[in-house]
Design a protein around this motif. Structure first.
Motif, short mmCIF file in Angstrom:
data_model
loop_
_atom_site.label_atom_id
_atom_site.label_comp_id
_atom_site.label_asym_id
_atom_site.label_seq_id
_atom_site.Cartn_x
_atom_site.Cartn_y
_atom_site.Cartn_z
N GLY A 234 0.83 -1.18 0.05
CA GLY A 234 0.02 -0.03 -0.05
C GLY A 234 0.90 1.19 -0.11
N ARG A 235 0.12 2.27 -0.14
CA ARG A 235 0.75 3.53 0.50
C ARG A 235 1.58 3.63 1.52
NH1 ARG A 235 -0.44 9.41 -0.93
NH2 ARG A 235 -2.09 8.73 -2.07
N GLY A 236 2.81 4.06 1.30
CA GLY A 236 4.12 4.10 2.36
C GLY A 236 5.18 3.10 2.10
N ASP A 237 4.93 2.46 0.96
CA ASP A 237 6.21 1.37 0.78
C ASP A 237 7.40 1.94 0.37
OD1 ASP A 237 5.45 1.76 -2.00
OD2 ASP A 237 5.34 -0.28 -2.54
N ASN B 109 4.11 1.04 -4.80
CA ASN B 109 2.88 1.74 -4.47
C ASN B 109 2.99 3.35 -4.58
OD1 ASN B 109 0.59 -0.47 -4.41
ND2 ASN B 109 2.49 -1.49 -2.88
N ASP B 110 4.01 3.67 -3.67
CA ASP B 110 4.03 5.10 -3.55
C ASP B 110 4.16 5.91 -4.85
OD1 ASP B 110 3.62 5.04 -0.94
OD2 ASP B 110 5.89 5.69 -0.46
N ALA B 111 4.76 5.17 -5.75
CA ALA B 111 4.54 5.76 -7.19
C ALA B 111 3.34 6.06 -7.79
CB ALA B 111 5.62 4.90 -8.19
N ALA B 112 2.41 4.90 -7.62
CA ALA B 112 1.10 4.96 -8.12
C ALA B 112 0.55 6.23 -7.06
CB ALA B 112 0.55 3.65 -7.78
N ALA B 113 0.85 6.11 -5.82
CA ALA B 113 0.08 7.26 -5.14
C ALA B 113 0.46 8.64 -5.36
CB ALA B 113 0.67 7.18 -3.55
N ALA B 114 1.68 8.63 -6.06
CA ALA B 114 2.22 10.10 -6.58
C ALA B 114 1.34 10.45 -7.64
CB ALA B 114 3.82 10.08 -6.77
N THR C 178 -11.38 10.85 -4.39
CA THR C 178 -10.66 9.61 -4.56
C THR C 178 -10.80 8.64 -3.28
OG1 THR C 178 -8.81 10.40 -3.26
CG2 THR C 178 -8.64 10.45 -5.77
N GLU C 179 -10.56 7.28 -3.50
CA GLU C 179 -10.64 6.48 -2.34
C GLU C 179 -9.68 5.42 -2.82
OE1 GLU C 179 -13.42 2.83 -0.60
OE2 GLU C 179 -14.40 4.58 -1.50
N GLU C 180 -8.74 5.27 -1.75
CA GLU C 180 -7.69 4.03 -1.55
C GLU C 180 -7.91 3.02 -0.76
OE1 GLU C 180 -4.23 6.23 -0.41
OE2 GLU C 180 -4.40 7.84 -1.80
N ILE C 181 -7.53 1.71 -1.45
CA ILE C 181 -7.79 0.55 -0.51
C ILE C 181 -6.61 -0.29 -0.82
CG2 ILE C 181 -9.35 -1.49 -0.05
CD1 ILE C 181 -11.55 -0.21 -1.30
N SER C 182 -5.95 -0.96 0.23
CA SER C 182 -4.84 -1.63 0.10
C SER C 182 -5.14 -3.49 0.21
CB SER C 182 -3.97 -1.41 1.35
OG SER C 182 -3.32 -0.25 1.29
N ALA C 183 -4.40 -4.07 -0.62
CA ALA C 183 -4.35 -5.45 -0.69
C ALA C 183 -3.73 -6.21 0.77
CB ALA C 183 -3.51 -5.88 -1.69
N ASN D 218 4.01 -17.12 -2.33
CA ASN D 218 4.37 -16.32 -0.99
C ASN D 218 5.06 -15.00 -1.75
OD1 ASN D 218 5.61 -15.14 1.12
ND2 ASN D 218 6.90 -16.88 1.81
N PHE D 219 4.20 -13.99 -1.36
CA PHE D 219 4.43 -12.73 -1.60
C PHE D 219 5.43 -11.74 -0.82
CE2 PHE D 219 2.36 -14.17 -5.20
CZ PHE D 219 2.69 -13.51 -6.35
N ASP D 220 5.50 -12.41 0.34
CA ASP D 220 6.37 -11.71 1.45
C ASP D 220 7.64 -10.81 0.96
OD1 ASP D 220 4.56 -12.07 3.29
OD2 ASP D 220 5.87 -13.38 4.24
N GLY D 221 8.15 -11.24 -0.45
CA GLY D 221 9.34 -10.66 -0.93
C GLY D 221 9.37 -9.23 -1.28
N PHE D 222 7.83 -8.85 -1.33
CA PHE D 222 7.74 -7.29 -1.80
C PHE D 222 7.18 -6.58 -0.40
CE2 PHE D 222 6.05 -9.19 -6.36
CZ PHE D 222 7.20 -8.71 -6.67
N LYS D 223 7.28 -7.13 0.68
CA LYS D 223 6.97 -6.05 1.87
C LYS D 223 7.75 -6.50 2.84
CE LYS D 223 3.44 -9.14 3.71
NZ LYS D 223 3.85 -9.05 5.10
N ASN D 224 8.55 -7.42 3.10
CA ASN D 224 9.11 -7.83 4.49
C ASN D 224 10.80 -7.25 4.26
OD1 ASN D 224 10.40 -8.96 6.68
ND2 ASN D 224 9.62 -10.81 6.43
N PRO D 225 10.95 -6.27 5.11
CA PRO D 225 12.53 -5.67 4.79
C PRO D 225 13.44 -6.53 5.22
CG PRO D 225 11.00 -3.94 5.42
CD PRO D 225 10.20 -5.29 5.74
#
Length: 347
Positions: free
Chosen positions: A47-50, A54-59, A72-77, A208-215
Motif C-alpha cells: 500500500g501507500r507508504g512502501d 505503490n508510492d509511485a502510484a500514489a504520487a 478518491t478512495e484508496e484501498i490496500s491489498a 508467497n509474496f512477502d518478498g515485496f513487503k518484508n524488509p
C-alpha cells in the motif's frame, strides 16, 4: 479547498474491512462547475507508504487530485489474498460510484478482466498488466519496459563498482521481476564485460509474496551479497528493498533503488548518500494519464507502453553519484531508444 472526507458505512464498511484491509477516502476540489470525477485505487501489497512501487502510484493520484477535479478512495491489498478478494475490492469501488478504477500490480489483471465485464460503463486501469495483455472495451493496461531502465542502472553499477562484483535482489520470482534482472545484467556487461555479477537472489517464491513487503528478507539477502564482496546491489523488491538499501548503506556500499527515486524517500534519509541511483518506473505518469483521459474524454482501451522513448522508465541522478558517468548512460539510453541495442526481457 479540501472537502470533508467521505467514509464507508453499513454493509460497505463490513465488506471493506473483511476483504480490503483498510481504506482511505479523500477529496480534491478544482473549483468551477465541472462534475467531480470519483477515482478508486486499489493498491498492491504494501500500500501507500512502501517507499517504492505503490508510492509511485500514489504520487500519480496525488498529482491528479492537485490538477484535476477528483475525489478518491484508496484501498490496500492483503498478503497472499485470492483473486476473489481483489474482485470484491473492485466491485466495492464500482458499486460506490467510483469511475475510473485503478488496480495497481499485475495481480489485478484477471480480477479487472472479470469485474470490468460486470461494469461496462466503468473505466479500469491495470498498472503492470500481466504479459502486457488486457481485455475489454473499458480496460487499459499500462506496461513498462523495466528491462530498459534496468539496463541503465546495471551499466551504472558496473562502472561505479570498485570491487568488480555486483548483485541483483528480486522480491518474488515472477516473470515481471525477471525483466529487471535481465536488463541489469545486460547493462552491466555492456558497460564492463569483465564485471562479476553474483547469482540473482529472489526473496520468496509465489504464492508467497512477502518478498515485496518484508524488509528483514531484504536485509538478509544484502548481507549475503556483501559477504561475497559485492559493493553495488540493485533491488526490485518493493517494500522489502528498504532492508536492502539500509543494509548496503550501513556497510557504506552502494544500493540502487527501484520504481520511485528512493534517494528522496523519507524512510531512507539516513543512508541516502549510499543510494547510487534508482531505476525510475513512471507508474505515477501512467496513473495520472489514465485519470486525465477519463476526465477529458480521451480514454482509449488496450495497452499503453512506457519505455525509454517516452521517458516512461529511466534512472535518477539525485545525489550526484552518477554525474561522472551520465554521458555514458545517456549514450546507452539513446542506443536503446533508437533500436541499436535490444535489451533482453529474460535472464
Amino acid at each position: 479547498m479540501k472537502l470533508a472526507a467521505v467514509t464507508l458505512t453499513g454493509a460497505a464498511l463490513a465488506l471493506s474491512a473483511a476483504a480490503c484491509g483498510g481504506d482511505k477516502v479523500e477529496s480534491g476540489d478544482g473549483g468551477g462547475d465541472k462534475k467531480t470525477v470519483k477515482v478508486g485505487l486499489a493498491f498492491d501489497i504494501g500500500g501507500r507508504g512502501d517507499q517504492s512501487f505503490n508510492d509511485a502510484a500514489a504520487a500519480g493520484l496525488d498529482r491528479a487530485k492537485t490538477e484535476l477535479n477528483i475525489q478518491t478512495e484508496e484501498i490496500s491489498a492483503k498478503p497472499d489474498e485470492p483473486d476473489a478478494d481483489k474482485e470484491a475490492r473492485l466491485k466495492l469501488l464500482a458499486n460506490r460510484g467510483y469511475n475510473p478504477i485503478i488496480g495497481v500490480g499485475f495481480a489485478y489483471t484477471n480480477p479487472v478482466t472479470k469485474v470490468s465485464k460486470e461494469f461496462p460503463n466503468v473505466k479500469f486501469l491495470v498498472v503492470d498488466a500481466d504479459q502486457c495483455k488486457v481485455e475489454g472495451a473499458n480496460v487499459l493496461g499500462a506496461c513498462f519496459s523495466e528491462e530498459q531502465g534496468s539496463f541503465l542502472v546495471g551499466a551504472a553499477a558496473a562502472l561505479k563498482s570498485t570491487t568488480g562484483t555486483i548483485g541483483f535482489i528480486g522480491g518474488v520470482n515472477v516473470p515481471l521481476i525477471k525483466k529487471f534482472e535481465a536488463g541489469f545484467a545486460a547493462g552491466a556487461k555492456a558497460a564492463k564485460p569483465d564485471i562479476k555479477i553474483l547469482p540473482a537472489k529472489y526473496l520468496t517464491q509465489p504464492p508467497n509474496f512477502d518478498g515485496f513487503k518484508n524488509p528483514a528478507l531484504g536485509t538478509d539477502a544484502a548481507k549475503g551479497m556483501l559477504d561475497k564482496n559485492a559493493d553495488v546491489v540493485y533491488h526490485a523488491a518493493g517494500g522489502a528493498g528498504i532492508g536492502v538499501i539500509n543494509t548496503m548503506g550501513g556497510a557504506k556500499k552502494f544500493a540502487i533503488g527501484v520504481d520511485s527515486d528512493q534517494y528522496n524517500q523519507p524512510a531512507l534519509s539516513g543512508v541516502k548518500e549510499f543510494i547510487l541511483t534508482s531505476m525510475i518506473k513512471r507508474v505515477d505518469l501512467a496513473v495520472f494519464d489514465f485519470v486525465k483521459s477519463t476526465s477529458d474524454g480521451t480514454f482509449k482501451a488496450g495497452t499503453k507502453a512506457y519505455n525509454l522513448t517516452n521517458d516512461g522508465v529511466g534512472y535518477s541522478t539525485s545525489g550526484g553519484k552518477v554525474d561522472d558517468i551520465k554521458a555514458k548512460l545517456d549514450a546507452f539510453k539513446a542506443d536503446i531508444a533508437s533500436g541499436k541495442i535490444t535489451v533482453p526481457t529474460a535472464p
